[in-house]
Write an enzyme that holds these catalytic residues in place. Sequence first.
Site, PDB file in Angstrom:
ATOM      1  N   TRP A 103       0.815  -1.220   0.000  1.00 17.11           N
ATOM      2  CA  TRP A 103       0.000   0.000   0.000  1.00 17.11           C
ATOM      3  C   TRP A 103       0.841   1.259   0.000  1.00 17.11           C
ATOM      4  O   TRP A 103       0.471   2.251  -0.624  1.00 17.11           O
ATOM      5  CB  TRP A 103      -1.013  -0.029   1.138  1.00 17.11           C
ATOM      6  CG  TRP A 103      -2.049  -1.079   0.915  1.00 17.11           C
ATOM      7  CD1 TRP A 103      -2.237  -2.222   1.649  1.00 17.11           C
ATOM      8  CD2 TRP A 103      -3.018  -1.130  -0.146  1.00 17.11           C
ATOM      9  NE1 TRP A 103      -3.264  -2.962   1.107  1.00 17.11           N
ATOM     10  CE2 TRP A 103      -3.762  -2.321   0.011  1.00 17.11           C
ATOM     11  CE3 TRP A 103      -3.328  -0.287  -1.212  1.00 17.11           C
ATOM     12  CZ2 TRP A 103      -4.798  -2.683  -0.864  1.00 17.11           C
ATOM     13  CZ3 TRP A 103      -4.355  -0.655  -2.079  1.00 17.11           C
ATOM     14  CH2 TRP A 103      -5.071  -1.837  -1.897  1.00 17.11           C
ATOM     15  N   ASP A 173      -1.698   6.588   6.309  1.00 18.86           N
ATOM     16  CA  ASP A 173      -2.785   5.738   5.824  1.00 18.86           C
ATOM     17  C   ASP A 173      -3.105   4.738   6.935  1.00 18.86           C
ATOM     18  O   ASP A 173      -2.324   3.835   7.221  1.00 18.86           O
ATOM     19  CB  ASP A 173      -2.328   5.012   4.551  1.00 18.86           C
ATOM     20  CG  ASP A 173      -3.364   4.027   4.019  1.00 18.86           C
ATOM     21  OD1 ASP A 173      -4.423   3.842   4.662  1.00 18.86           O
ATOM     22  OD2 ASP A 173      -3.106   3.435   2.950  1.00 18.86           O
ATOM     23  N   LYS A 197     -12.290  -1.700   5.900  1.00 14.50           N
ATOM     24  CA  LYS A 197     -11.485  -2.687   6.613  1.00 14.50           C
ATOM     25  C   LYS A 197     -11.985  -2.815   8.052  1.00 14.50           C
ATOM     26  O   LYS A 197     -12.401  -3.860   8.486  1.00 14.50           O
ATOM     27  CB  LYS A 197     -10.004  -2.278   6.612  1.00 14.50           C
ATOM     28  CG  LYS A 197      -9.449  -1.928   5.235  1.00 14.50           C
ATOM     29  CD  LYS A 197      -9.275  -3.131   4.331  1.00 14.50           C
ATOM     30  CE  LYS A 197      -9.112  -2.778   2.873  1.00 14.50           C
ATOM     31  NZ  LYS A 197      -7.896  -2.094   2.502  1.00 14.50           N
TER      32      LYS A 197
END
Length: 360
Positions: A103, A173, A197
């Site tokens: 990511w 993030d 998530k």
Amino acid sequence: MKYNRTYNFSAGPATMPEEVLEEVRDEMMNYRGSGMCVMEMSHRSKVYQQIIDEAEQDLRDLMGIPDNYKVLFIQGGATLQFSMIPMNLMKNGKAVYIETGTWSKKAIAEAKKVGEVIVAASSKDKNYTYIPDCSDLDIPEDTDYVYICENETIHGVTWNKLPNTKGHVLVSDQSSMFLSKPCNVSDYGIIYGGVQKNIGPAGLAIVIIREDLIRDDLTDLPIYLQYKTHADNGSMYNTPNCWAIYVCGKVFKYLKKIGGLEEMEKINIDKAKVFYDFLDQSKLFKGTVVPEDRSLMNIPFVTGDPDLDAEVIAYTKKAGFENLKGHKSVGGLRASIYNAMPKDGVVALVDCLKKFEAEH
Ligand SMILES: *Cc1c(COP(=O)(O)O)cnc(C)c1O
């Protein structure tokens, strides 16, 4: 189990608190006397305004968000933020990124399209199984911000100590660890994450941004890509993801009710320990991450033999455990045990894996 639901170890969209799903069900046909479902409501209605206002306030209460931070609900998931962050924050056209897995790599690729990216530290040398030492990075004076992915969902590494940014703005993030533990918001310039998530339904990112980072000199940027647009319009410049905001609001209330983020962290530590203790004593299964940087949320593990890994996935699936396949880019197995995964689910999975081990 009341609804014959499966234990779902998906990395996202992921399992939700049953209590929240029940409330949503109960309000489905007629939201609190409005005569309609939240899906059917005008986002400009009074009743919806109250839903979004309460969601924001409950999030502020949970995280202790200071008044000089805006909370924005933006569509496009976490992925759009990979672009919006450099587009809005690169005043000098320069940013430092730390590369710790898939990511952060994706964020780096997008930022490079906007300006100069300095990858000041990386754990690529060991396939992203640890967090590099970031206590004394080489950070140019004119760097606009330092960027991290605080929990790498695919590689299962997490930051237990934030990098020393040497006074520069920190951008994080938090997609796969949002609300999993207390967070000192004022350590950051931006905290953001996709909500699917650890919070709610897909299609929404929450961006917590310090007000002085919202610029009004970016008039050449498409209007939707400016943080200012979302901040000035209370996240309703256009129709927002009304449904996701509504369900997230319910999750915020649920977290407040169970005792807030301190309590959530205790539960998460206790739950993850069950799994890591199992991995540490197993002769068949091995965790892939160094112990000090292990995620409480995403636990990648392997047998060392891809064929046997596939057998484990089939075996656990048959026993009623879903989504244990590791991400296609890394293989092996992964158990995502977000806030809403009950400890019972982890204990049951460990029992199943023990049984598999005994039979092999
Ligand atoms: C899932 C994920 C993303 C991408 O989220 P989308 O909402 O699908 O864009 C970004 N960062 C992290 C850490 C993630 O886990």
